[in-house]
Design an enzyme around this catalytic site. Sequence first.
Site, short mmCIF file in Angstrom:
data_model
loop_
_atom_site.label_atom_id
_atom_site.label_comp_id
_atom_site.label_asym_id
_atom_site.label_seq_id
_atom_site.Cartn_x
_atom_site.Cartn_y
_atom_site.Cartn_z
N CYS A 109 -0.32 -6.61 -0.80
CA CYS A 109 -1.62 -5.96 -0.06
C CYS A 109 -2.82 -6.80 -0.87
CB CYS A 109 -1.58 -4.60 -0.40
SG CYS A 109 -2.98 -3.84 0.38
N CYS A 205 1.44 2.76 0.80
CA CYS A 205 0.68 3.53 1.55
C CYS A 205 1.21 3.77 3.03
CB CYS A 205 -0.65 2.54 1.71
SG CYS A 205 -0.31 1.09 2.43
#
Length: 375
Positions: A109, A205
């Site tokens: 990410c 997430c």
Amino acid sequence: MKKKVLIGLSGGVDSSVAALILLQQGYDVEAVFMRNWDSATNMDFRGNPTLYDETCEQEKDYQDALKVANKLGIKLHRVDFIHEYWDRVFSYFIDEYEKNRTPNPDVLCNNEIKFKAFIDYSEKFKPDYIAMGHYAQIDHTGDEPKLIRSVDSNKDQTYFLSQLKTEQLRNVLFPIGNLPKSEVRRIAKEHDLATADKKDSTGICFIGERHFNEFLLNYLPAKEGDMRRLDGTFIKRHFGLMNYTIGQRKGLGIGGTTDTTDAWFVVGKDLSTNTLYVEPGFEHPYLYSDEALITEVKWRGAKRDGKFTAKFRYRQEDQDVEIKWIDDETFKVFYPQKIRAVTPGQVCAIYEDEVCVGSGFISVVYNEGEKRLYS
């Protein structure tokens, strides 16, 4: 004229205080909230949409970010990186699990979204810098930026940033890298920021509050197989290699089924036979290795063989290692003291004193010249 900074504002306390500090330092600050995952609808491994009942936390995070931006008097932009995240992070995550490896999506990410897609998006604002609320520091005084550990060793995030290229760090600021977490909380409360008491986010997430194994089943079909000891003794059936990691204790369901009182741990995985290997004892020798092959290496500065320190997982104590380069993106790392549960797919971050000089992905693990079953 004030220098302009575009900061990623996540709706958490760290980025909130980072934005405040930038204002106090005299920068012209604008903020961006990144939406990386569509929590309402997911696709299962057959390509069918799967709906979840969990409340999406991203909207709440956006509202918190908006409250902070309004409090600080800065403009907040909202951008969707959903497709970029799916293509560059999530697809890699699933591919790695299919290969019997344990990936780290937080590293991806940072590489692909926060310091690539975000940097590309920021160009239209023509900022002098971009900023994030990470616990890390950058030294811009030399010819090339250096990534340095945070002063808060418990929160230091250089491990997750270790794969970034020099160019990705050239115009980056980490305003809270020189502060302990307790001071960040104090500053947030002192300035009455809406996120001052907000709990830190944990986990991955795109999984949120869902059970990890149940989440994976929506993308990878579970394939049951044998759970055995290293000598071949059958223990029971497992419910899919992807659901287990090296060194794992919980969730094996072995208690009371054998004649030992010691806890059992995952010590090996063989994708070719779909076999999960387990043994009793936290210190079982098969969990230890003394050498690993590190691939897809990103390095900042001159490459050299020699002694460094390393982290093979987040918050691990520094390990003394020696590395030997094989080619421009591959090296072997040696640790004769032996280290427990060095796991393929995870990141090996390399440090020279306080400077994180680079990292790569653990590919193959050895002990005394023998390749471990989980490689």
